[in-house]
Design a protein around this motif. Structure first.
Motif, PDB file in Angstrom:
ATOM      1  N   GLN A  72      40.864  41.543  41.854  1.00  0.00           N
ATOM      2  CA  GLN A  72      42.137  40.844  41.640  1.00  0.00           C
ATOM      3  C   GLN A  72      43.290  41.600  42.299  1.00  0.00           C
ATOM      4  OE1 GLN A  72      42.451  37.808  40.507  1.00  0.00           O
ATOM      5  NE2 GLN A  72      40.224  37.784  40.265  1.00  0.00           N
ATOM      6  N   SER A  73      43.240  42.927  42.257  1.00  0.00           N
ATOM      7  CA  SER A  73      44.279  43.733  42.891  1.00  0.00           C
ATOM      8  C   SER A  73      44.292  43.524  44.400  1.00  0.00           C
ATOM      9  CB  SER A  73      44.055  45.207  42.563  1.00  0.00           C
ATOM     10  OG  SER A  73      44.959  46.018  43.261  1.00  0.00           O
ATOM     11  N   VAL A  74      43.111  43.458  45.003  1.00  0.00           N
ATOM     12  CA  VAL A  74      43.020  43.239  46.443  1.00  0.00           C
ATOM     13  C   VAL A  74      43.454  41.820  46.792  1.00  0.00           C
ATOM     14  CG1 VAL A  74      41.413  43.074  48.378  1.00  0.00           C
ATOM     15  CG2 VAL A  74      41.237  44.988  46.796  1.00  0.00           C
ATOM     16  N   LEU A  75      42.985  40.854  46.050  1.00  0.00           N
ATOM     17  CA  LEU A  75      43.288  39.455  46.364  1.00  0.00           C
ATOM     18  C   LEU A  75      44.748  39.094  46.151  1.00  0.00           C
ATOM     19  CD1 LEU A  75      40.101  37.709  44.970  1.00  0.00           C
ATOM     20  CD2 LEU A  75      40.792  37.899  47.356  1.00  0.00           C
ATOM     21  N   LYS A  76      45.444  39.792  45.258  1.00  0.00           N
ATOM     22  CA  LYS A  76      46.850  39.436  45.032  1.00  0.00           C
ATOM     23  C   LYS A  76      47.722  39.778  46.242  1.00  0.00           C
ATOM     24  CE  LYS A  76      48.706  43.493  42.707  1.00  0.00           C
ATOM     25  NZ  LYS A  76      49.236  44.021  41.471  1.00  0.00           N
ATOM     26  N   ASP A  83      39.332  31.283  43.985  1.00  0.00           N
ATOM     27  CA  ASP A  83      38.040  31.573  43.356  1.00  0.00           C
ATOM     28  C   ASP A  83      37.460  32.917  43.820  1.00  0.00           C
ATOM     29  OD1 ASP A  83      38.108  29.145  41.984  1.00  0.00           O
ATOM     30  OD2 ASP A  83      37.137  28.093  43.648  1.00  0.00           O
ATOM     31  N   CYS A  84      38.289  33.942  43.850  1.00  0.00           N
ATOM     32  CA  CYS A  84      37.891  35.305  44.243  1.00  0.00           C
ATOM     33  C   CYS A  84      37.446  35.417  45.700  1.00  0.00           C
ATOM     34  CB  CYS A  84      36.808  35.843  43.313  1.00  0.00           C
ATOM     35  SG  CYS A  84      37.386  36.095  41.635  1.00  0.00           S
ATOM     36  N   TYR A  85      37.946  34.556  46.570  1.00  0.00           N
ATOM     37  CA  TYR A  85      37.641  34.628  48.001  1.00  0.00           C
ATOM     38  C   TYR A  85      38.945  34.588  48.790  1.00  0.00           C
ATOM     39  CZ  TYR A  85      32.793  33.543  46.846  1.00  0.00           C
ATOM     40  OH  TYR A  85      31.528  33.565  46.327  1.00  0.00           O
ATOM     41  N   PHE A  86      38.922  35.197  49.974  1.00  0.00           N
ATOM     42  CA  PHE A  86      40.036  35.086  50.895  1.00  0.00           C
ATOM     43  C   PHE A  86      39.981  33.734  51.559  1.00  0.00           C
ATOM     44  CE2 PHE A  86      39.308  39.712  50.885  1.00  0.00           C
ATOM     45  CZ  PHE A  86      40.582  40.155  50.591  1.00  0.00           C
TER      46      PHE A  86
END
Length: 93
Positions: A72-76, A83-86
């Motif tokens: 979540q830290s990376v995706l934010k 859905d947890c993907y770039f």
């Protein structure tokens, strides 16, 4: 080692670059210093050094873990995610 005009001309051809006439003397001097530095390195006695002991990297267990907070830290920070993907732009038509 002295860098000659002929050697510099060969290096220009190999590198596919053109060095302006006003910079050639500076370049020859700098290349000569680099070559002399490498020659000094070649004189360092290394035959008694065990490379395996100097360059060993400590190993650790490769244990997979699922830490949702890292994802979540990376995706934010991503421009788009779902859905947890770039989400990235389509590049192939």
């Amino acid at each position: 080692m002295q860098i000659t005009d002929d050697l510099l001309q060969k290096l220009e051809k190999l590198a596919m670059i053109r060095i302006s006439d006003d910079k050639k003397e500076d370049i020859k001097q700098e290349l000569g210093e680099i070559v002399n530095f490498v020659a000094n390195l070649n004189r360092v006695p290394t035959q008694d050094i065990d490379v395996r002991s100097v360059l060993s990297t400590p190993l650790r267990q490769d244990i997979p873990s699922l830490d949702e907070s890292v994802a979540q830290s990376v995706l934010k920070h991503a421009p788009k995610s779902e859905d947890c993907y770039f989400i990235v732009p389509k590049i192939i038509g």
